[in-house]
Design an enzyme around this catalytic site. Structure first.
Site, PDB file in Angstrom:
ATOM      1  N   GLY A  38       0.801  -1.210   0.000  1.00  0.00           N
ATOM      2  CA  GLY A  38       0.000   0.000   0.000  1.00  0.00           C
ATOM      3  C   GLY A  38       0.833   1.259   0.000  1.00  0.00           C
ATOM      4  O   GLY A  38       0.403   2.293  -0.519  1.00  0.00           O
ATOM      5  N   LYS A 139      21.267  -2.365  13.034  1.00  0.00           N
ATOM      6  CA  LYS A 139      22.551  -3.040  13.257  1.00  0.00           C
ATOM      7  C   LYS A 139      23.609  -2.482  12.317  1.00  0.00           C
ATOM      8  O   LYS A 139      24.769  -2.274  12.705  1.00  0.00           O
ATOM      9  CB  LYS A 139      22.395  -4.542  13.035  1.00  0.00           C
ATOM     10  CG  LYS A 139      23.719  -5.301  13.072  1.00  0.00           C
ATOM     11  CD  LYS A 139      23.532  -6.787  12.891  1.00  0.00           C
ATOM     12  CE  LYS A 139      24.889  -7.504  12.902  1.00  0.00           C
ATOM     13  NZ  LYS A 139      24.746  -8.966  12.847  1.00  0.00           N
ATOM     14  N   HIS A 280       2.200  17.302  50.570  1.00  0.00           N
ATOM     15  CA  HIS A 280       3.042  16.161  50.925  1.00  0.00           C
ATOM     16  C   HIS A 280       2.274  14.844  50.786  1.00  0.00           C
ATOM     17  O   HIS A 280       2.360  13.963  51.639  1.00  0.00           O
ATOM     18  CB  HIS A 280       3.605  16.315  52.329  1.00  0.00           C
ATOM     19  CG  HIS A 280       4.462  17.532  52.500  1.00  0.00           C
ATOM     20  ND1 HIS A 280       5.667  17.676  51.861  1.00  0.00           N
ATOM     21  CD2 HIS A 280       4.254  18.676  53.197  1.00  0.00           C
ATOM     22  CE1 HIS A 280       6.201  18.856  52.171  1.00  0.00           C
ATOM     23  NE2 HIS A 280       5.355  19.478  52.975  1.00  0.00           N
ATOM     24  N   GLY A 309       0.257  26.886  49.835  1.00  0.00           N
ATOM     25  CA  GLY A 309       1.307  26.218  49.066  1.00  0.00           C
ATOM     26  C   GLY A 309       0.946  24.800  48.675  1.00  0.00           C
ATOM     27  O   GLY A 309       1.829  23.997  48.349  1.00  0.00           O
TER      28      GLY A 309
END
Length: 518
Positions: A38, A139, A280, A309
């Site tokens: 194709g 390769k 945390h 924060g």
């Protein structure tokens, strides 16, 4: 650096993106093009001269396309080390021309599997000739350049026009090619061992696990400044934080990703509009409401000090109203599925806030954790077990609670899953009011949750991620005025715990399901 010119190319691609531009550019540069099936037809239909591979091999494409490039005329042309006179002599004796460039991408195996296709259809999308050619060319990279990514085509044409590829170019292309075939092989092997022919049906875990990740970004540093870090993404299409789009703000850090992922998963543990605020990797607040802005107000009110924060996740579109609230608070990250018109502009008033768009996490499947010398695998903890349905809870003592109280217990139970164990979570009106997390005993977890809740503990409900081993942890909650508790049960001292609840006149529900989060 010396470039090796490209005079002859072999092209066979499943993904036709960019193919015609590539073929046209190669032809304009004087490159002879050999192509397959194709791909050759698409090139020829575009008016670009192309040599069908069967003309090179003298052998017709056969077995429904399974055999077309598995031929010495193809592989000798790819594997001949043109630095060696003996290789050149043998090519000449055999009448085989060397290739300088191979452009291949493989059959869409993973896409076919994901589509729900039948096993036979999936097997037909296991490429044989493509990987063989790619490995051969990779390769032989001192002589051949191999390209597997359509995104490189423009760069390929630039190099061809500039006189070819350097050795360093070909080495990088070869490394990318082997990564491409390795990922492909892992996908096939995983499907074979997990779906087509499970090699350990009793345990439900495969005897072999393979996975590949691609580096997405190098981060500024890791958990601490002296640690290096990078973000990698898998190709499984599961979405989540790793593939989130950043709309604004500073670069994401390692800790930002950890907290944002915890927030994202916590927000999506709830079907109602939910906001989770994480610090945390533990919740500062989680809340549900009819309106996402209201959910954010309730979540922030749980622990405004810790939320400073923090990382915010919403499981609904962020409205301008919610954005206005968030903009008043120092926030590291906000993540949502989308943002209403104007919301990003409001949030972007803070130049550093990181604004992310992410797809909802995919529930189920397996998760991994590295340990020294190995890897742990487990099925993902979800909130879909029988014990997560209030209709299936056992009322151990006390009266059946009112509908609104049961809703709070259900919310607390779902939210508790996002808290690191040992975990106690207090809730009221669809919002957390206190959480005790990561403690080495359940009494301290209860004390911490009560301390964080303060006066709000009185009249709240509580969830414990695992059973109370003694009545003392529950007693802390009772003394604070908690009116109902949900916990898994299963302790050898359940009777003592139930007796304490009964003496206090509160309702105690048992789920039979535990939700540790270590």
């Amino acid at each position: 650096m010396q470039r090796r010119p490209v005079r002859r190319a072999l092209i066979g691609v499943s993904d036709k993106a960019g193919l015609l531009e590539l073929a046209t550019g190669l032809h304009a540069a004087g490159v002879e093009i050999v192509s397959t099936g194709g791909t050759a037809k698409a090139i020829a239909d575009a008016g670009v001269p192309v040599v069908p591979v069967e003309q090179v091999t003298g052998f017709p494409e056969s077995l429904e396309g399974r055999v077309k490039t598995l031929h010495p005329s193809v592989h000798a042309g790819l594997l001949a080390d043109t630095r060696k006179p003996d290789h050149l002599r043998q090519l000449d004796e055999l009448g085989i021309a060397a290739f300088d460039l191979l452009v291949v991408n493989l059959y869409p195996f993973t896409q076919t599997v994901a589509s729900g296709a039948s096993p036979d259809e999936c097997v037909e999308q296991i490429d044989i000739g493509g990987p063989a050619m790619v490995r051969a060319a990779a390769k032989n990279h001192p002589s051949v350049a191999v390209v597997v990514d359509p995104a490189r085509y423009e760069w390929v044409l630039d190099n061809v026009k500039a006189g070819g590829f350097t050795l360093a170019d070909r080495q990088r292309l070869a490394a990318a090619a082997y990564r491409h075939t390795a990922s492909y092989d892992v996908a096939v092997a995983s499907w074979m061992g997990n779906v087509l022919a499970p090699d350990d049906e009793d345990s439900g875990f495969p005897g072999w696990v393979g996975a590949t990740w691609d580096r997405s970004n190098v981060l500024r540093y890791g958990e601490n400044p002296h640690q290096k870090a990078a973000l990698y993404v898998s190709g499984d299409g599961r979405g989540g934080l790793a593939t989130a789009q950043q709309l604004h703000g500073k670069e994401m850090s390692y800790n930002n990703y950890v907290d944002a992922d915890a927030a994202w998963r916590a927000a999506h543990d709830h079907t109602a509009a939910c906001v989770a605020i994480i610090k945390h990797a533990n919740p500062c607040g989680i809340a549900v409401a009819e309106d996402i802005a209201d959910a954010h107000r309730k979540a922030h009110a749980c622990d405004p000090v810790s939320a400073f924060g923090g990382v915010i996740a919403a499981n609904r579109e962020v409205t301008v109203e919610m954005a206005e609230q968030v903009a008043e608070i120092f926030t590291e990250v906000i993540v949502a599925p989308s943002y209403a018109d104007g919301a990003v502009d409001v949030l972007a008033r803070k130049k550093n806030v990181r604004i992310l768009v992410a797809r909802p996490p995919v529930r189920g499947g397996a998760e991994f954790r590295a340990v020294s010398g190995g890897l742990l695998m487990q099925t993902v903890d979800t909130i879909e077990a029988d014990g997560d349905d209030p209709a299936k809870w056992t009322l151990a003592t006390g009266p059946a609670v009112a509908e609104d109280v049961l809703a709070d217990l259900h919310f607390a139970w779902r939210a508790c899953r996002a808290v690191k164990s040992n975990a106690i979570l207090l809730a009221h009106a669809g919002a957390t009011v206190g959480a005790g997390m990561g403690q080495v005993n359940r009494v301290d977890a209860a004390r911490l949750a009560v301390a964080r809740a303060g006066d709000r503990a009185k009249g709240s409900v509580a969830a414990s991620d695992a059973f109370f081993p003694f009545p003392d942890g529950l007693q802390v909650l009772l003394d604070a005025g908690v009116k109902a508790v949900v916990q898994p049960g299963g302790s050898v001292r359940d009777a003592e715990v139930i007796a304490a609840a009964e003496a206090a006149g509160i309702s105690l529900y048992l789920t039979g399901t535990r939700h540790f989060a270590h």
